[in-house]
Structure formats: structure tokens, C-alpha cells
Design a protein around this motif. Sequence first.
Motif, PDB file in Angstrom:
ATOM      1  N   THR A  35       0.888  -1.129  -0.088  1.00 15.35           N
ATOM      2  CA  THR A  35       0.016  -0.004   0.049  1.00 15.35           C
ATOM      3  C   THR A  35       0.875   1.266  -0.066  1.00 15.35           C
ATOM      4  O   THR A  35       2.125   0.994   0.007  1.00 15.35           O
ATOM      5  N   TYR A  39       3.684  -2.377   3.758  1.00 15.04           N
ATOM      6  CA  TYR A  39       2.999  -3.586   3.377  1.00 15.04           C
ATOM      7  C   TYR A  39       1.756  -3.876   4.266  1.00 15.04           C
ATOM      8  O   TYR A  39       2.039  -4.017   5.657  1.00 15.04           O
ATOM      9  N   ASN A  64      -7.112  -7.076  19.011  1.00 14.40           N
ATOM     10  CA  ASN A  64      -6.464  -5.807  18.450  1.00 14.40           C
ATOM     11  C   ASN A  64      -7.102  -5.985  17.013  1.00 14.40           C
ATOM     12  O   ASN A  64      -6.598  -6.538  16.112  1.00 14.40           O
ATOM     13  N   HIS A  69     -10.151  -2.946   4.253  1.00 13.75           N
ATOM     14  CA  HIS A  69      -9.703  -1.920   3.091  1.00 13.75           C
ATOM     15  C   HIS A  69     -10.783  -2.078   1.927  1.00 13.75           C
ATOM     16  O   HIS A  69     -11.058  -3.111   1.505  1.00 13.75           O
ATOM     17  N   THR A 100      -7.585   6.259   7.746  1.00 15.68           N
ATOM     18  CA  THR A 100      -8.600   5.407   8.273  1.00 15.68           C
ATOM     19  C   THR A 100      -9.681   6.001   9.274  1.00 15.68           C
ATOM     20  O   THR A 100      -8.961   6.734   9.948  1.00 15.68           O
ATOM     21  N   THR A 119     -17.481  -1.238  16.476  1.00 20.15           N
ATOM     22  CA  THR A 119     -16.871  -0.106  15.292  1.00 20.15           C
ATOM     23  C   THR A 119     -16.005  -0.809  14.455  1.00 20.15           C
ATOM     24  O   THR A 119     -15.455  -2.032  14.617  1.00 20.15           O
ATOM     25  N   ALA A 121     -12.761  -0.066  11.318  1.00 24.73           N
ATOM     26  CA  ALA A 121     -11.938   1.063  10.788  1.00 24.73           C
ATOM     27  C   ALA A 121     -11.991   0.553   9.363  1.00 24.73           C
ATOM     28  O   ALA A 121     -11.845  -0.474   8.913  1.00 24.73           O
ATOM     29  N   ARG A 123     -10.437   1.905   5.579  1.00 26.34           N
ATOM     30  CA  ARG A 123      -9.478   2.712   4.591  1.00 26.34           C
ATOM     31  C   ARG A 123      -9.381   2.335   3.234  1.00 26.34           C
ATOM     32  O   ARG A 123      -9.813   1.082   2.910  1.00 26.34           O
ATOM     33  N   ALA A 143      -6.640  -5.869   6.547  1.00 28.57           N
ATOM     34  CA  ALA A 143      -5.087  -5.884   6.511  1.00 28.57           C
ATOM     35  C   ALA A 143      -4.546  -5.019   7.634  1.00 28.57           C
ATOM     36  O   ALA A 143      -4.610  -4.014   7.444  1.00 28.57           O
ATOM     37  N   SER A 145      -0.670  -4.403   9.182  1.00 24.69           N
ATOM     38  CA  SER A 145       0.708  -4.331   8.470  1.00 24.69           C
ATOM     39  C   SER A 145       1.389  -5.532   8.492  1.00 24.69           C
ATOM     40  O   SER A 145       1.048  -6.418   9.643  1.00 24.69           O
ATOM     41  N   SER A 183      -1.182   4.682   8.328  1.00 24.57           N
ATOM     42  CA  SER A 183      -2.423   5.596   8.146  1.00 24.57           C
ATOM     43  C   SER A 183      -2.517   6.138   9.329  1.00 24.57           C
ATOM     44  O   SER A 183      -2.551   5.754  10.465  1.00 24.57           O
ATOM     45  N   LEU A 196      -6.460   8.832  16.568  1.00 25.46           N
ATOM     46  CA  LEU A 196      -6.188   7.711  17.533  1.00 25.46           C
ATOM     47  C   LEU A 196      -4.439   7.484  17.326  1.00 25.46           C
ATOM     48  O   LEU A 196      -4.020   6.982  18.046  1.00 25.46           O
ATOM     49  N   PRO A 231      -7.148  -0.168  20.284  1.00 24.36           N
ATOM     50  CA  PRO A 231      -6.348  -1.097  21.135  1.00 24.36           C
ATOM     51  C   PRO A 231      -4.831  -1.300  20.735  1.00 24.36           C
ATOM     52  O   PRO A 231      -4.088  -1.655  21.600  1.00 24.36           O
TER      53      PRO A 231
END
Length: 352
Positions: A35, A39, A64, A69, A100, A119, A121, A123, A143, A145, A183, A196, A231
Amino acid sequence: METKIISVKEKSICGKAVEEAGRIIQAGGLVAFPTETVYGLGGDALNGESSGRIYRAKGRPSDNPLIVHICRMEDLFPIVAQVPDTARKLADAFWPGPLTMILPKSDMVPRETTGGLDTVAVRMPMHPVALALIDAAGGYVAAPSANRSGRPSPTLPKYVAEDLDGRIDMILDGGEIEIGLESTIVDLTEEVPMILRPGYITKEMLESVLGEVRVDRTVLDGNSGQPPKAPGMKYRHYAPKGELTIIDGRQEQVVEEINRRAREMQEKGERVGVIGTAETVGRYMADSVKSAGSRDDGKTVAKSLYRILREFDEEGMTVIYSENFGTAGEEGIGQAVRNRLLKAAGHHIDYL
Ligand code: TXA
Ligand code: MG
């Protein structure tokens, strides 16, 4: 498991490789891909078992959550419970790109993907290979990292292989990454949007679109005693194997102090690495001295930080000293660099 590594640097083979990678993800497998930030390790975001595989491959705690994406704006609506005005404005301004957004999730997203949270996340990355892969994989790719948990995020395909070879199905090799830090994460579920995790999209850029934006206080102060809202930010991340200390102060003093400590540590048998800048790098004496770039250009520092931390590991440095980058209230990408460096150092910083 054998990990297939395919180059996507040439257009002629890229299309086929991406199609194969998309099929792997649709079948529940895992593919690392480039990305613009770092990666990523991709799996089907709508398949809880795939998310489970991601956690296992990384050795990551399953509380976590992962970032989902997408590659088209209209794909946002089915996975969230609502799209606030703030999200539309930010998407208009910064998607595709290194931003994100945290939004309330819909039932379509399994809890494994969100680490049990209500919730999600989301991106939309900018890298053409990432966009093509998300499309080929069905539209929703979870995804994180593409590193083993606790290691610096990979900015080169060889670091992905180092951490994940034999644990995932495929690596799409797109060469060196452009930005080098993850991000920016902004939480839009609160009344006032809250950063965050700082990144390439800065507070000032977000404010130019939204007005007031806050920064989670744990971002720049690890000792605030509060748990961070993302988290993942509570774990000791990006840790090099050597003991890293940041030395902050006037340039002259910093150079002198780092050289003094380096000598002392070498006498004790340690192997010492130093992170300096283009302006100072010639003045350090240690086993390995690296420039993170020019002090005037935060972007070069952002791009080289994780690579340098990994190189020190390869070279067997047991003690690392770094100049500090950016100040607490600093604007721009300096805040993101400072945040990652502090985390890599386990918040070990000495002020002269
Ligand atoms: O640039 C990036 O964002 C890269 C590339 C691959 O896109 N991805 C990335 O993912 O950095 P990861 O998993 O390494 O970091 C995601 C962070 C974690 O700190 C996680 O806790 C936080 O995002 N996060 C994910 N979902 C969240 C949610 N619903 N609420 C709060 N934080 C969340
Ligand atoms: Mg990560």
C-alpha cells in the motif's frame, strides 16, 4: 506452507498475479501486498476465519482489531451502521489515501475482524496494486501491517518475507513503499473527531475539512495512565532488538552526549547504533551510524525510520541512540514520526 513471492512491478505480470492473489483471499487464504503506507497482510474481511488466520500468522492478540480496506466509496455503506457527514467530507478530501476512519459497524462485519468491537476501521488505500487486489478479492480486505507482532511495519518486501515466510500464501512484491508510516486513524464515533494514531494526513489537514479535531492524549504521552482508544496502540510496537534511547536537547549537546554514551557502552562490549540526520551524521562515532534524512524534511525521516530499525537488528546492534524528531506540539508529519519513535523506544527519552 510455501509462500509464493511474485513481483508486481511490471504491468505485464501484475494483472495475473493480482487475480491469483484475489482468488487466494476469496478462498480464505492470506496475501501480503503493497500500500502507499506500509505492506499489508490481507485476508477476507467478511470471513471471521480469515481474520483468525491473520492474527495467528502475525502472532497478534485477537483483541486488536483489523482495518477493512475498500476500493470504492459505495462499498462503505453496507459495512457501517451509518455514515456521518464528517466521514463523507473526509472521504471526499483524502480517499483514496493514507486515512483510516472508525465508524459504527453493521452486522456484515464479523466480530473477529473488529476484535470484538462495535466499531469498524475502514480505509481506501491509494496504491494501484492494493486497489486492484481489493477488487479482485471481492471488495473487502482486512489488512494489518505485514509484520510479526511487535516488529517494525515492513517498508520493503524482504522484511515481509523475513517475518512471514512460510506462514502466508503469497507476497506481492511492489518494491519500496512510498510513505513508510501507517495511516492516520481518526475516530468519527465521538462528537469531536479524534486522532487515535497520527500519520501522513495531519491534524491540520483534517481540521481544514472538519474544523475542530482532537488528538487522543496517549498518542504523544505514554505515561498519561489512560489506555489508548486504538487497542493496538497499547502494545509495545515497532520494537528493535537493541535497547533504544532517544536523546533530546540542543543539537551540539545531543551529538556530544550520544558520542559519550556510545563510547561508554562500547567499552562494556555493546554494539552501538546511532540514528542521526543529514546535518549531524558525520559527527557520530559508533559501530553503525545512520541518517534518517534531513531535519527539514519530515517525509524523508518517516520513510527511513522502520528500515533503519530493522537494519540495526540485522547488524546485531545491542544499544541504539537516536536524536529526537519533532516536538510535542509539532505540526505536520513530525508528530507521527515522534509517536512511532517514542513507541519503538518504549518511551525511553532523556532530555538534556
Ligand atoms: O497504513 C495502514 O493503516 C496499514 C496498511 C496495511 O493499510 N495497516 C495498519 O494496520 O497499520 P494495523 O493493524 O497494523 O494497525 C491498525 C490499528 C491498530 O492499532 C488497531 O488497534 C486500530 O488500528 N483499530 C482497528 N480497528 C479499530 C477500531 N474499531 N477502533 C479503534 N482502533 C482500531
Ligand atoms: Mg501494525
